[in-house]
Design a protein around this motif. Structure first.
Motif, PDB file in Angstrom:
ATOM      1  N   ARG A  12       2.279  58.324  81.784  1.00  0.00           N
ATOM      2  CA  ARG A  12       1.343  57.189  81.706  1.00  0.00           C
ATOM      3  C   ARG A  12       1.665  56.243  80.556  1.00  0.00           C
ATOM      4  O   ARG A  12       1.589  55.036  80.711  1.00  0.00           O
ATOM      5  CB  ARG A  12      -0.084  57.703  81.542  1.00  0.00           C
ATOM      6  N   GLY A  13       2.030  56.800  79.400  1.00  0.00           N
ATOM      7  CA  GLY A  13       2.191  55.975  78.207  1.00  0.00           C
ATOM      8  C   GLY A  13       3.615  55.564  77.891  1.00  0.00           C
ATOM      9  O   GLY A  13       3.846  54.734  77.024  1.00  0.00           O
TER      10      GLY A  13
ATOM     11  N   ALA B 235       5.713  52.475  80.094  1.00  0.00           N
ATOM     12  CA  ALA B 235       4.446  53.054  80.537  1.00  0.00           C
ATOM     13  C   ALA B 235       4.292  52.829  82.038  1.00  0.00           C
ATOM     14  O   ALA B 235       4.702  51.801  82.577  1.00  0.00           O
ATOM     15  CB  ALA B 235       3.295  52.397  79.786  1.00  0.00           C
TER      16      ALA B 235
ATOM     17  N   SER C  40       1.474  52.458  84.192  1.00  0.00           N
ATOM     18  CA  SER C  40       0.028  52.270  84.317  1.00  0.00           C
ATOM     19  C   SER C  40      -0.455  52.329  85.763  1.00  0.00           C
ATOM     20  O   SER C  40      -1.653  52.502  86.000  1.00  0.00           O
ATOM     21  CB  SER C  40      -0.384  50.939  83.676  1.00  0.00           C
ATOM     22  N   GLN C  41       0.448  52.213  86.737  1.00  0.00           N
ATOM     23  CA  GLN C  41       0.053  52.326  88.141  1.00  0.00           C
ATOM     24  C   GLN C  41      -0.233  53.775  88.538  1.00  0.00           C
ATOM     25  O   GLN C  41      -0.776  54.040  89.595  1.00  0.00           O
ATOM     26  CB  GLN C  41       1.130  51.739  89.070  1.00  0.00           C
TER      27      GLN C  41
ATOM     28  N   SER D  21      -2.335  57.105  88.049  1.00  0.00           N
ATOM     29  CA  SER D  21      -3.616  57.553  87.488  1.00  0.00           C
ATOM     30  C   SER D  21      -3.405  58.804  86.629  1.00  0.00           C
ATOM     31  O   SER D  21      -2.354  59.456  86.704  1.00  0.00           O
ATOM     32  CB  SER D  21      -4.605  57.858  88.618  1.00  0.00           C
TER      33      SER D  21
END
Length: 117
Positions: free
Chosen positions: A78-79, A92, A94-95, A97
């Protein structure tokens, strides 16, 4: 009578092992499908280097470290990250979850070869 119980237990164990193998195989297929749908495979392959490291190499590096490693890898998914695998940073994602990142981390860790007993 004892022979019948032993036979029944052996059959039950065999069925359980077969079911566990089928569930494990389905989980691997689901993990790959999720990785493909979230564009992970644009930079990673299971067994060969593309832009990022092979996912099997990630699994081997972090194998056997428990649930904390799932959370660590999910956070990296995620990051993003930098420096653990060379000069090319991982942006990252971000798409993806939080739940998908944990699913992907579990799947990646499942790619580590089984250790001999």
């Amino acid at each position: 009578m004892h022979l019948k119980r032993s036979l029944a237990a052996a059959v039950a164990c065999g069925l359980w092992a077969g079911l566990a193998a089928a569930v494990h195989a389905q989980g691997k297929a689901d993990g790959l499908a999720l990785a493909q749908s979230r564009a992970c495979m644009a930079c990673h392959q299971v067994d060969s280097k593309r832009v990022g490291p092979p996912l099997r190499s990630v699994a081997e590096r972090y194998a056997g470290q428990g649930d904390a490693m799932v959370e660590y890898l999910a956070g990296k998914i995620r990051g993003g990250g930098r420096g653990a695998w060379g000069a090319v940073p991982m942006p990252a994602q971000s798409q993806v979850s939080d739940d998908e990142a944990r699913q992907l981390a579990h799947w990646i860790l499942s790619l580590a070869p089984a250790k001999p007993e």
